[in-house]
Design an enzyme around this catalytic site. Structure first.
Site, PDB file in Angstrom:
ATOM      1  CD  GLU A  49      -3.035   0.077   2.409  1.00 26.36           C
ATOM      2  OE1 GLU A  49      -3.050   1.224   2.894  1.00 26.36           O
ATOM      3  OE2 GLU A  49      -3.560  -0.903   2.948  1.00 26.36           O
ATOM      4  CG  ASP A  60      -3.785   8.582   7.835  1.00 27.57           C
ATOM      5  OD1 ASP A  60      -3.693   7.358   8.052  1.00 27.57           O
ATOM      6  OD2 ASP A  60      -3.971   9.077   6.713  1.00 27.57           O
ATOM      7  CE1 TYR A 174      -7.822  -0.926   6.640  1.00 23.49           C
ATOM      8  CE2 TYR A 174      -6.685  -0.376   4.597  1.00 23.49           C
ATOM      9  CZ  TYR A 174      -6.739  -0.382   5.973  1.00 23.49           C
ATOM     10  OH  TYR A 174      -5.701   0.182   6.694  1.00 23.49           O
TER      11      TYR A 174
END
Lengths: 257, 393
Positions: A49, A60, A174
């Site tokens: 990734e 994040d 995911y």
């Protein structure tokens, strides 16, 4: 079938789970990123990734935010990352998934992005702030180009949403292990185990788990429950803080999976 | 009204990580329920009257009118609302809703500090925990508001990443929400972010326009000719404009021109921005060619933001609202003018709207009527202005 599907098929035949490391493209520059990609391959990464730096990465935690700041400071953007992947393709066949925030893709242009990404040898895209409801055109373009669209399922996703998201996914699903941001602490409680097994039942494709996987022990636990393990912040941190020890750490992750 | 997916024309939507989508759906449903729930509406109305002090006055600024020598100027006195700005209208509404939804904790971002203070107040009123995110550039500019939030029982988190202003505070608040989504409600402070926030915040603020219309009919016997408001995220502007959208009334939104558009140091999204997706919605955005968000500048922390609520570009596109900007210098002059001539110290944000009126009013005939949304009071800005003028207080 694309390289991501091939990879999972091969792993399944070998009764193995996928190791999916994440690094930020351009942290601290693209030359180093090229070296890091080679280290990841050498250590047995199944899929890589590559993060596309963005000024406001709201999914994040601080580790990846700072990596993005370093990459942006080095002038690295999507326009440079796509040709960079093309250069990697001269010597590597490992599937590459770009993880970008939607505005980077939107500004590039969805159609132009898919076209250039395919030309360069990108295999899939993860856009954490693009839910399937907003991704109609993106999915259509990606399907036509045989690029995997990997959407996120969260612990808060309802049954209806899980079904919707799984339909939008290709390549793999995911699964976000925690309610939180990247680099948070993992909590593998009963609720998590129950939810992920329900997700696996709905999905007719591999389910990889990410967010919060930071040690080989975490990775081993996740590998028992999922088809793939995604490790981001811990690797980004290692490459930045203790580059000399990175290889050994990544090898241990691989072995644990 | 936005469409089902939260779009005003091509602007809006819901661009957030999956973890938050179920929370937004829950919020959308809870808000739709509260809208129809008589007891919720009655409680809100009761608190608007007895706690916020609504209706706020519509004041005829006689001396300012005379000084500028043109149109009659009225001020909608949101500065007189409890906590000193229009922000409380929304924060109180969302605090009540969060309580009704069974949430234990409120979080919010704040730029100037007014929304942080309003949210801390709402949390205190209904009995919820409260945590506020504020950029460290802004905590410096607005130290007084930081202390007010703490007095009200809130924890204030200084955000030391990125540009250290409002956008970074929103990122951090969204990260907190993602982490604590099951127990926490995020009180978005403006008509921005993922659906249903732009619609819901506008609705909670629309009390401003509803009162203004009533008050206008009572004092002048008809509609005003112009409505003028400053636009950061754009909630005070939407609050005033919404009720008049179908009427024959001109509307002007005033963005922060900072040091001038040519300098790049501003927050005028329409003058210098382009279409982008940021912090949950598609709207106008100050960004570079790669889609990274640019730093902004304004003398007023509340307007210092890279994007704008999605209903604004929609209203601009259909030519319903006209948008312009005022520079730091013009806003500071208006700040002093209104203070001296009317005895009202406006917030630096609201001073941008006053600055536009200083330009517009003299060009209009004396039978025209302008309403300025005086969205907040300037007490919080006094120290900041003194610093700019090199005066030690």
């Amino acid at each position: 079938m694309n390289r991501i599907e091939d990879t999972f098929k091969r792993l399944k035949a070998e009764n193995k789970k996928a190791f999916i490391p994440y690094i930020m493209a351009g942290d601290p520059d693209l030359e180093k990123t090229g070296e890091h990609v080679m280290v990841l391959e050498e250590c047995g990464a199944d899929i890589i990734e590559l993060g596309v730096p963005f000024s406001d990465p709201l999914a994040d935690g601080p580790t990846i935010q700072r990596a993005a700041e370093r990459a942006l400071k080095a002038g690295v953007t999507l326009k440079k990352i796509i040709p960079f992947v093309k250069r990697i393709r001269n010597h590597s066949r490992t599937p590459i998934v770009l993880m970008a925030y939607y505005n980077s893709v939107f500004k590039y242009g969805e159609a132009a992005f898919i076209k250039d990404a395919v030309d360069a040898g990108v295999d899939g895209a993860i856009i954490p702030d693009l839910p399937p409801e907003e991704a109609e055109s993106f999915i259509k373009l990606s399907r036509a180009a045989n690029i995997s669209t990997v959407f996120l399922i969260a612990p808060t996703s309802t049954k209806e949403r899980v079904e919707k998201i799984v339909t939008a996914c290709s390549g793999f699903v995911y699964y976000v292990s925690i309610t939180g941001i990247t680099g948070s602490r993992l909590a593998l409680d009963e609720r998590f185990k129950k939810h992920i097994s329900a997700v696996k039942k709905s999905a007719d494709m591999p389910v990889a788990v990410g967010f919060g996987v930071s040690t080989p022990e975490d990775a081993a636990m996740i590998a028992r429950l999922a088809d793939g393990v995604i490790v981001g912040s811990a690797i980004v941190k290692k490459f930045y803080e203790h580059p000399a020890g990175a290889k050994e750490f990544i090898k241990k992750l691989r072995e644990a999976i | 009204m936005p469409d089902k997916k939260g779009y005003f024309g091509q602007y809006g939507g819901r661009f957030v990580p999956e973890t938050l989508i179920p929370a937004l759906q829950e919020l959308e449903a809870a808000y739709a329920g509260a809208k129809k729930d008589k007891s919720f509406q009655n409680e809100l109305k009761h608190l608007q009257a007895t706690y916020i002090g609504r209706p706020t006055p519509l004041y005829f600024a006689k001396r300012l009118t005379k000084h500028l020598g043109g149109a009659k100027i009225y001020l909608k006195r949101e500065d007189l609302a409890h906590t000193g700005a229009h922000k409380i209208n929304n924060a109180l509404g969302q605090a009540l809703l969060a309580k009704k939804m069974g949430k234990k904790r409120l979080i919010a971002e704040t730029g100037a500090g007014q929304h942080g203070v309003a949210t801390a107040t709402g949390a205190a009123l209904v009995g919820l925990e409260c945590e506020i995110y504020m950029g460290s550039e802004d905590t410096k500019r607005q130290a007084l508001n930081v202390f007010r939030m703490k007095l009200l029982g809130a924890d204030v988190n200084e955000v030391n990443i990125g540009s250290r202003t409002l956008k970074d505070a929103i990122n951090e608040a969204l990260r907190d929400w993602t982490t604590n989504v099951r127990t926490t409600h995020y009180v978005m402070g403006t008509v921005f972010g993922p659906h249903p926030f732009p619609m819901m915040v506008r609705d909670f603020q629309s009390v401003i326009g509803k009162e203004t219309k009533r008050q206008m009919f009572k004092t002048e016997g008809g509609l005003p000719d112009y409505l003028i408001a400053c636009v950061g995220g754009g909630s005070n502007a939407m609050g005033l404009f919404n009720e008049f959208l179908d009427d024959d009334v001109k509307m002007i939104g005033v963005e922060a021109g900072g040091k001038g558009i040519g300098t790049g140091e501003h927050a005028a999204r329409f003058a210098g921005g382009s279409l982008g997706v940021f912090q949950g919605c598609k709207s106008y955005l100050l960004q570079d060619e790669d889609g990274n968000v640019l730093g902004t500048h304004s003398v007023s922390a509340g307007l210092d933001y890279a994007s704008i609520g999605p209903e604004h570009p929609y209203l601009k596109g259909i030519k319903r609202v006209y948008y312009t900007y005022a520079t730091d210098t013009e806003a500071l002059e208006a700040f002093e003018l209104l203070s001296k001539i009317e005895g009202i110290i406006p917030a630096l944000e609201s001073a941008h709207a006053v600055a536009e009126v200083v330009k517009l009013a003299p060009k209009l005939s004396k039978n025209k009527i302008i309403v300025i949304n005086l969205s907040g009071r300037g007490d919080k800005d006094v120290q900041h202005v003194a610093r700019i003028k090199d005066i030690t207080v």
